[in-house]
Design a protein around this motif. Structure first.
Motif, PDB file in Angstrom:
ATOM      1  N   LEU A  76       0.824  -1.216   0.000  1.00  0.00           N
ATOM      2  CA  LEU A  76       0.000   0.000   0.000  1.00  0.00           C
ATOM      3  C   LEU A  76       0.856   1.263   0.000  1.00  0.00           C
ATOM      4  CD1 LEU A  76      -2.757  -1.002   2.595  1.00  0.00           C
ATOM      5  CD2 LEU A  76      -3.071  -0.731   0.128  1.00  0.00           C
ATOM      6  N   ARG A  79       2.948   1.773  -3.291  1.00  0.00           N
ATOM      7  CA  ARG A  79       2.115   2.251  -4.408  1.00  0.00           C
ATOM      8  C   ARG A  79       1.768   3.730  -4.233  1.00  0.00           C
ATOM      9  NH1 ARG A  79      -3.659   2.359  -4.755  1.00  0.00           N
ATOM     10  NH2 ARG A  79      -4.388   2.622  -6.902  1.00  0.00           N
ATOM     11  N   ASP A 627      -5.711  -1.107 -10.089  1.00  0.00           N
ATOM     12  CA  ASP A 627      -6.060   0.073  -9.293  1.00  0.00           C
ATOM     13  C   ASP A 627      -7.354  -0.151  -8.521  1.00  0.00           C
ATOM     14  OD1 ASP A 627      -3.892   1.734  -9.760  1.00  0.00           O
ATOM     15  OD2 ASP A 627      -4.761   2.636 -11.558  1.00  0.00           O
ATOM     16  N   TYR A 629      -8.671  -2.983  -7.589  1.00  0.00           N
ATOM     17  CA  TYR A 629      -8.459  -3.974  -6.536  1.00  0.00           C
ATOM     18  C   TYR A 629      -7.717  -3.371  -5.346  1.00  0.00           C
ATOM     19  CZ  TYR A 629      -9.983  -7.771  -9.622  1.00  0.00           C
ATOM     20  OH  TYR A 629     -10.719  -8.605 -10.428  1.00  0.00           O
ATOM     21  N   TYR A 630      -6.736  -2.488  -5.614  1.00  0.00           N
ATOM     22  CA  TYR A 630      -6.027  -1.846  -4.509  1.00  0.00           C
ATOM     23  C   TYR A 630      -6.980  -1.014  -3.663  1.00  0.00           C
ATOM     24  CZ  TYR A 630      -0.993  -2.740  -4.963  1.00  0.00           C
ATOM     25  OH  TYR A 630       0.250  -3.321  -4.926  1.00  0.00           O
ATOM     26  N   GLU A 631      -7.846  -0.253  -4.309  1.00  0.00           N
ATOM     27  CA  GLU A 631      -8.764   0.609  -3.570  1.00  0.00           C
ATOM     28  C   GLU A 631      -9.736  -0.205  -2.727  1.00  0.00           C
ATOM     29  OE1 GLU A 631      -8.286   3.846  -3.351  1.00  0.00           O
ATOM     30  OE2 GLU A 631      -6.552   3.474  -4.642  1.00  0.00           O
ATOM     31  N   PHE A 635      -6.102  -7.812  -2.307  1.00  0.00           N
ATOM     32  CA  PHE A 635      -4.720  -8.155  -2.631  1.00  0.00           C
ATOM     33  C   PHE A 635      -4.625  -9.465  -3.402  1.00  0.00           C
ATOM     34  CE2 PHE A 635      -4.443  -5.367   1.057  1.00  0.00           C
ATOM     35  CZ  PHE A 635      -3.506  -4.452   0.624  1.00  0.00           C
ATOM     36  N   LEU A 638      -5.653  -8.697  -7.078  1.00  0.00           N
ATOM     37  CA  LEU A 638      -4.687  -7.904  -7.838  1.00  0.00           C
ATOM     38  C   LEU A 638      -3.424  -8.726  -8.122  1.00  0.00           C
ATOM     39  CD1 LEU A 638      -2.017  -6.492  -6.180  1.00  0.00           C
ATOM     40  CD2 LEU A 638      -3.908  -5.417  -4.952  1.00  0.00           C
ATOM     41  N   TRP A 713       3.753   5.704 -10.617  1.00  0.00           N
ATOM     42  CA  TRP A 713       2.806   4.602 -10.761  1.00  0.00           C
ATOM     43  C   TRP A 713       2.142   4.713 -12.137  1.00  0.00           C
ATOM     44  CZ3 TRP A 713       1.942   0.150  -8.545  1.00  0.00           C
ATOM     45  CH2 TRP A 713       0.722  -0.517  -8.740  1.00  0.00           C
TER      46      TRP A 713
END
Length: 873
Positions: A76, A79, A627, A629-631, A635, A638, A713
């Protein structure tokens, strides 16, 4: 920091033929730290992004659970740093009062000593020595894992700054009437000799005994049942329900308490369930929380019958007996008097144990310090309800509300020597003085400080703001509070998360300590079992890092990280992740040797082949997907998306389909080399937060730039080409079908086979060379004989399998398989055509038969096509 733009010469020469993590990881990490990449600047104009590390206890070393959460937090913050945020990931450790004191006491016991032999001051010094040894070990493991933490801000819950924060908030709470001292029932550990909180009690089914005892004499008798017969020595009443007609005549009377010279009253209380057992409950206010509440309501005396070690302190025959010895002795004496009405053993019941040493907890009336939590807990609940703080996954909100909405006052005093000593002083005339960090402690004769220390969770509850300099108004506090994400296990919602919410909102004027609480599951072994020393399935993450590299361990953990659910992990999975790292290495070396580059602008669309357009379209879709999936803290998803994009689409398809272009050379090869460089550049950026070491090495070699840690990024350019994706999709369909046929014929994928391709009128026509390259199809020679013909994707592939298979044997095998498939179809159709069967069969059974029918029909079609493809006899 900005990326530097120098480019390397002969980049492939800088990469060894094989990737050896041990040769890369340590050097890279120290370079990152030395260059200050992880050091956050409060004066920066960049938007802040803050995570404070859940501080590991200084009681040993990092375990896989730590490695798991650290991997996700590192991903996290890496990124966000690449996205242009001033990222602060703040490290530190917890003094872990009772756990650490136990460890050091164990060391002393091995030397034949106790803490009392050393005295308080010397013992605390011994614990500090432990902290220096094991704290350093933990920090080294964090570096091995690749934790991108700001080491310049490393904190410890008993360092000078945090100790000041503890004293400050204690005094503030005390002055506001939210800290008080009172006698209440607490959980007491007779081995650790301290109070422990409700959440530090672990319940398990124990085989005890249930005895029913007759109280009273003559007509004034009743029967109570208990699993703790020894506590009857401290009974001060028997309770019945007010509406229970059986006992109304006894309410208010005094009855004889067996084995004693005392009488006790019968009281009426609605707490008693008249339907349970005899409807009578013995009341021991000093040794049971429910009994204590009954005692408060009826003004009953509190009679303590055990000391701090669980030894009986009253009543001659039992004086000096351990609680378990006393239990047997009391039952024996009652039996002799004919007072035992019934006995049940073994009697399985839930018993609380100390989570630190597994000793059975003893409820005990004790004078302790408490936090009044009603208002604090309400505020903690409201912050989530009104949206100031989000809990992820949202299903975990219920657990949080169940806790904060029903929170009892918090016992914060512990009878230990290691920890923050309670800043209360008692004077010779009964004075009580709370001393803040800027106050002078009284020094006159007769003044003494409270001997207890604070619960560990009291100091760690201040962690999100005390680590940033509170109570001072520091630049760090102004820039980095409130923190963005608390990422932690769902098992400590009660221990830690709720405490931080209460204290953060209280100390920081209603500003929550974090914007999002992201809850993870727990790491388990490959069979889903909890890791424990007794089960022999505990894994030291360092062992796997030594064997496979830190990236492999990190990627395995991230791939298993579904929000809120437990994470199974086994060595085979780490080995597979190691193969993925090697695949990235080898494929990038191949790309570099074939001219992959990031020099110059990306060629315009009209110069790109369909294969180039396809991979760029897939690349941008992957950026958008990752992106998203990160928000959502997905994990696992992604990581899977990146794995399949890198391995399947880039390496297995794009590189393979482009080989003919590279081998041919010319302008198109230069275009594809630039596209491949672009794809690798972006792919390595996307992978970097999860697998930082191998990606850093490859990316700096590819680009010649400073470091991925401070690179930008990737952004989705919006480029999409559905036509190119459909075109390459046709190649993939044809390839998979031919490969499947070859496999069914027992042919290896790499075995070369003569083939005639009829691609006329299809999008495949422009890709014949690439198709032949991927499928190892040789041109047809003069002696070519089409022994098998496959119609697929609008094209026809004719293969010459003469000399490679026994056609007659293959026809017999396929004919036999066809017969079996047709029989399966007939049986399924017969059952589905039977109305009586359908009327009785459950839906899942019917669905299963429908599935069998569909599979049989598909098998028949496939086998018939294979038979048709075989040459005539």
């Amino acid at each position: 920091m900005t990326e530097n733009t120098q480019t390397p010469s002969s980049p492939h020469s800088e990469l060894p033929t094989a990737y050896t993590p041990a040769d890369v990881e340590g050097k890279l990490y120290e370079r990152w730290v030395e260059r200050g990449y992880f050091t956050a600047d409060p004066a920066s104009e960049k938007p802040p992004y803050t995570i404070v590390i859940p501080p590991p206890n200084v009681t040993g070393s990092l375990h896989l659970g730590h490695a798991f959460q650290h991997t996700l937090m590192d991903a996290l913050t890496r990124r966000k740093r690449m996205q242009g945020h001033e990222s602060l990931w703040l490290p530190g450790m917890d003094h872990a009062g009772i756990a650490t004191q136990n460890k050091v006491e164990q060391q002393l016991a091995e030397e034949g000593k106790s803490r009392h032999d050393l005295g308080r001051e010397a013992f605390v010094e011994r614990v500090w020595q432990w902290k220096e040894e094991y704290g350093g070990k933990i920090l080294g493991q964090m570096r091995r894992l690749g934790d991108g933490v700001d080491w310049s801000r490393e904190r410890f819950t008993m360092d000078e700054g945090l100790s000041k924060a503890v004293q400050t908030i204690f005094k503030k709470l005390y002055d506001d009437g939210l800290i008080y001292r009172a006698e209440r029932i607490i959980n007491w550990c007779p081995r650790c000799l301290t109070a422990i909180s409700d959440i530090e009690v672990e319940y398990q089914e124990d085989a005890g005994e249930l005895v029913s005892i007759q109280y009273g004499e003559g007509e004034d008798t009743l029967v109570v049942a208990t699993t703790r017969a020894e506590t009857m020595l401290g009974d001060t009443a028997v309770a019945v329900h007010p509406d229970d007609e059986r006992y109304k005549h006894l309410v208010g009377k005094q009855i004889k308490l067996p084995l004693t010279d005392r009488t006790i009253p019968v009281v009426a209380d609605t707490h008693v369930d008249p339907e349970f057992g005899t409807g009578c409950v013995k009341v021991t206010p000093a040794h049971d929380p429910n009994d204590f509440a009954i005692g408060q309501r009826h003004n009953l005396p509190n009679m303590t019958i055990m000391d701090e070690r669980g030894v009986i302190t009253v009543h001659g025959p039992f004086l000096g007996l351990d609680r378990y010895e006393a239990r047997s002795a009391v039952v024996g004496a009652l039996r002799e008097q004919g007072r035992i009405v019934a006995e049940k053993r073994p009697y399985l019941h839930s018993v609380g144990h100390c989570s630190r040493c597994s000793t059975t907890v003893e409820p005990r009336l004790s004078l302790q310090w408490w936090v009044k939590v009603e208002t604090l807990a309400k505020n903690a609940g409201d912050a989530v309800r009104d949206g100031r703080v989000a809990i992820h996954p949202v299903e975990m909100e219920k657990r949080y509300f169940d806790w904060v909405d029903n929170l009892n006052d918090w016992c914060i005093s512990r009878q230990l020597w290691w920890g923050h000593r309670i800043p209360i002083w008692y004077g010779p005339a009964g004075e009580v003085l709370c001393v803040g960090p800027d106050d002078e402690a009284p020094t006159g004769e007769g003044w003494t400080q409270d001997t207890d220390v604070l619960d560990t969770w009291f100091s760690s509850g201040l962690w999100p703001f005390s680590t940033l300099g509170w109570p001072e108004k520091t630049p760090d506090l102004e820039k980095f509070y409130s923190t963005d994400v608390l990422l932690t296990g769902h098992d400590i919602i009660f221990f830690w998360v709720a405490r931080m919410m209460m204290f953060g909102l209280y100390a920081m004027d209603g500003q929550a300590p974090f914007k999002t609480i992201a809850l993870t599951g727990l790491v388990r072994d490959e069979r889903g079992k909890k890791m424990s020393k007794s089960a022999g399935n505990v894994v030291d993450p360092l062992d796997w890092m030594d064997k496979y590299g830190s990236d492999a361990v990190r990627f395995t953990l991230a791939k298993g990280a579904n929000p809120g659910t437990d994470v199974p992990i086994g060595e085979d999975w780490v080995q597979a992740s190691s193969k993925f790292a090697n695949k990235i290495w080898n494929a990038t070396r191949f790309a570099l040797m074939n001219g992959a580059t990031i020099e110059g602008e990306l060629p315009p669309v009209e110069q790109l082949s369909a294969t180039d357009r396809w991979i760029l379209s897939r690349l941008n879709k992957t950026i958008a997907q990752v992106d998203a999936y990160y928000e959502d803290f997905q994990f696992s998803k992604l990581s899977e998306a990146l794995y399949h994009f890198a391995w399947d689409e880039v390496f297995d398809w794009y590189v393979e389909l482009s080989k003919t272009t590279f081998f041919a050379g010319g302008e198109q090869a230069k275009v594809s080399a630039r596209v491949l460089g672009e794809v690798l550049d972006v792919m390595l950026r996307l992978l970097h937060p999860v697998v930082p070491f191998v990606t850093e090495t490859l990316w700096t070699t590819l680009t010649g730039r400073e470091s991925l840690v401070v690179a930008d990024w990737p952004k989705d350019s919006g480029f999409r080409d559905d036509a190119a994706e459909a075109e390459i999709g046709s190649i993939q369909t044809l390839t998979k079908e031919v490969r499947r046929f070859r496999k069914e014929q027992g042919l290896d994928d790499k075995q070369k086979v003569p083939a005639r391709l009829d691609l006329t009128g299809t999008v495949l026509a422009a890709h014949e060379a690439a198709i032949r390259q991927v499928l190892r199809l040789q041109p047809e020679g003069e002696s070519f004989s089409a022994t098998a013909t496959l119609p697929v994707a609008g094209a026809t592939v004719a293969l010459d399998l003469s000399g490679t298979i026994d056609v007659d044997a293959e026809r017999k095998r396929l004919t036999k398989d066809l017969g079996a498939a047709e029989k399966e179809k007939q049986q399924a159709e017969a059952k589905l055509g039977n109305e009586a069967f359908l009327a009785k069969a459950p839906d899942n059974v019917v669905d299963k038969i429908k599935g069998r029918l569909a599979k049989a029909e598909a098998d028949i079609a496939r086998i018939q096509a294979q038979l048709a493809a075989l040459p005539a006899a």
